[in-house]
Each structure stands twice: as structure tokens, then as C-alpha cells.
Design a protein around this motif. Structure first.
Motif, PDB file in Angstrom:
ATOM      1  N   ARG A   8       0.813  -1.212   0.000  1.00 42.90           N
ATOM      2  CA  ARG A   8       0.000   0.000   0.000  1.00 42.90           C
ATOM      3  C   ARG A   8       0.853   1.271   0.000  1.00 42.90           C
ATOM      4  NH1 ARG A   8      -5.109  -1.918   0.503  1.00 42.90           N
ATOM      5  NH2 ARG A   8      -5.411  -3.808   1.668  1.00 42.90           N
ATOM      6  N   ASN A   9       1.994   1.184  -0.669  1.00 44.27           N
ATOM      7  CA  ASN A   9       2.861   2.339  -0.873  1.00 44.27           C
ATOM      8  C   ASN A   9       2.544   2.935  -2.236  1.00 44.27           C
ATOM      9  OD1 ASN A   9       4.286   1.972   1.541  1.00 44.27           O
ATOM     10  ND2 ASN A   9       5.676   0.517   0.580  1.00 44.27           N
ATOM     11  N   PRO A  10       2.901   4.196  -2.440  1.00 43.35           N
ATOM     12  CA  PRO A  10       2.716   4.761  -3.782  1.00 43.35           C
ATOM     13  C   PRO A  10       3.537   3.977  -4.811  1.00 43.35           C
ATOM     14  CG  PRO A  10       3.247   6.480  -2.191  1.00 43.35           C
ATOM     15  CD  PRO A  10       3.450   5.161  -1.498  1.00 43.35           C
ATOM     16  N   ILE A  11       2.966   3.797  -5.978  1.00 41.09           N
ATOM     17  CA  ILE A  11       3.687   3.164  -7.083  1.00 41.09           C
ATOM     18  C   ILE A  11       4.443   4.276  -7.804  1.00 41.09           C
ATOM     19  CG2 ILE A  11       3.440   1.954  -9.287  1.00 41.09           C
ATOM     20  CD1 ILE A  11       0.917   0.625  -8.118  1.00 41.09           C
ATOM     21  N   LYS A  12       5.743   4.103  -7.922  1.00 41.42           N
ATOM     22  CA  LYS A  12       6.593   5.146  -8.489  1.00 41.42           C
ATOM     23  C   LYS A  12       6.954   4.818  -9.936  1.00 41.42           C
ATOM     24  CE  LYS A  12       9.101   4.387  -4.699  1.00 41.42           C
ATOM     25  NZ  LYS A  12       8.099   3.641  -4.057  1.00 41.42           N
ATOM     26  N   ILE A  13       6.673   5.758 -10.831  1.00 38.76           N
ATOM     27  CA  ILE A  13       7.118   5.649 -12.213  1.00 38.76           C
ATOM     28  C   ILE A  13       8.334   6.554 -12.340  1.00 38.76           C
ATOM     29  CG2 ILE A  13       6.571   6.099 -14.630  1.00 38.76           C
ATOM     30  CD1 ILE A  13       3.678   5.410 -14.000  1.00 38.76           C
ATOM     31  N   LEU A  14       9.469   5.951 -12.571  1.00 39.84           N
ATOM     32  CA  LEU A  14      10.719   6.693 -12.659  1.00 39.84           C
ATOM     33  C   LEU A  14      11.030   6.977 -14.123  1.00 39.84           C
ATOM     34  CD1 LEU A  14      12.698   4.589 -10.050  1.00 39.84           C
ATOM     35  CD2 LEU A  14      11.346   6.657  -9.664  1.00 39.84           C
ATOM     36  N   GLY A  15      10.616   8.113 -14.590  1.00 39.29           N
ATOM     37  CA  GLY A  15      10.799   8.462 -15.991  1.00 39.29           C
ATOM     38  C   GLY A  15       9.460   8.785 -16.625  1.00 39.29           C
ATOM     39  N   ASP A  16       9.378   8.645 -17.919  1.00 40.51           N
ATOM     40  CA  ASP A  16       8.203   9.020 -18.690  1.00 40.51           C
ATOM     41  C   ASP A  16       7.080   8.006 -18.517  1.00 40.51           C
ATOM     42  OD1 ASP A  16       6.339   9.819 -20.562  1.00 40.51           O
ATOM     43  OD2 ASP A  16       7.745   9.885 -22.227  1.00 40.51           O
ATOM     44  N   LYS A  17       5.926   8.469 -18.043  1.00 41.65           N
ATOM     45  CA  LYS A  17       4.778   7.583 -17.827  1.00 41.65           C
ATOM     46  C   LYS A  17       4.213   7.031 -19.132  1.00 41.65           C
ATOM     47  CE  LYS A  17       1.392  11.307 -17.852  1.00 41.65           C
ATOM     48  NZ  LYS A  17       0.390  12.019 -17.065  1.00 41.65           N
ATOM     49  N   ASN A  18       4.575   7.652 -20.250  1.00 39.85           N
ATOM     50  CA  ASN A  18       4.070   7.207 -21.551  1.00 39.85           C
ATOM     51  C   ASN A  18       4.991   6.209 -22.249  1.00 39.85           C
ATOM     52  OD1 ASN A  18       1.660   8.823 -21.533  1.00 39.85           O
ATOM     53  ND2 ASN A  18       3.009  10.582 -21.776  1.00 39.85           N
ATOM     54  N   THR A  19       6.066   5.800 -21.574  1.00 39.82           N
ATOM     55  CA  THR A  19       6.941   4.772 -22.133  1.00 39.82           C
ATOM     56  C   THR A  19       6.108   3.513 -22.347  1.00 39.82           C
ATOM     57  OG1 THR A  19       8.887   5.674 -21.040  1.00 39.82           O
ATOM     58  CG2 THR A  19       8.996   3.363 -21.698  1.00 39.82           C
TER      59      THR A  19
END
Length: 124
Positions: A8-19
């Protein structure tokens, strides 16, 4: 993404979310690998991914949704854009039909994680 959602932690997108990426359930990947081992021509390269392209944002939101939407999706676009492209399967792999779509694959993987928490070192 899964470990963050389970905890239940935030999901981290490291970089461009549209990759865009191609995700394939392990049984479908195994079938494609076996097909290539049996039917491929020596020296030829094959793309063994899914026919379904998924952005990192779609993947994160789908995984969060499977776990009740309790994990926010946060973005860090400062890490740069991934300019690599998703290559669709060649004709040989198209002989092997993908049986598990992306959403079902996420659900099956979540079920596995939920039953393997000791192995994955995540809290209950």
C-alpha cells in the motif's frame, strides 16, 4: 509496482509515464520460446513480446486497481524519456497465440504474490 501495491505504498514511475512496454504472462512466454526453439531459422532474431502495447502509467494503474486502488501512482519525469520502441512479434511468433491478456496477467501475478508473501519478503 507489485511490491509497492501489496504494501500500500505509492507506485513510483521513474521516468516518462508514456513509455510503452510489452508484458507477457510467463506461460505465454514459455510457449513462444519453445516455438522458436523448435521452428526458428538459425541466425534469425525474434521479438517474443505481447501484441498488446502498455504504457508504464497503464501498468501502474492496472496494478493499483487490482489491489483496490489503495496505491497512488506518482511520477518522476525528470529521469528522462525512454526512446526505445516496442517491436511487434514477427510472423513466426504469431503462430503462437497469446492466451493471457495484460489485465488477466496482472490479476494472475497478483494472486501469485498474495500466496507467496513469505518468499517475496512483503508484509501481510
Amino acid at each position: 509496482f507489485f511490491i509497492d501495491a501489496i504494501n500500500r505504498n505509492p507506485i513510483k514511475i521513474l521516468g516518462d509515464k508514456n513509455t510503452v512496454r510489452s508484458y507477457l504472462y510467463p506461460t505465454d512466454m514459455l510457449r513462444k520460446i519453445l516455438n522458436c526453439l523448435i521452428n526458428s531459422k538459425p541466425g534469425k532474431a525474434y521479438q517474443l513480446g505481447s501484441n498488446e502495447a502498455v504504457t508504464l502509467e497503464q501498468a501502474a494503474q492496472t496494478i493499483s486497481g487490482i489491489y483496490g486502488g489503495n496505491s497512488a501512482v506518482i511520477y518522476n519525469p525528470d529521469l528522462g524519456r525512454d526512446e526505445s520502441e516496442v517491436l511487434l512479434p514477427t510472423q513466426l511468433e504469431e503462430k503462437v497465440t497469446q492466451l493471457v491478456d495484460f489485465r488477466s496477467s496482472v490479476g494472475k501475478t497478483a494472486h501469485w504474490f498474495n500466496n507467496s508473501r513469505v518468499l517475496c519478503n512483503v508484509r501481510k
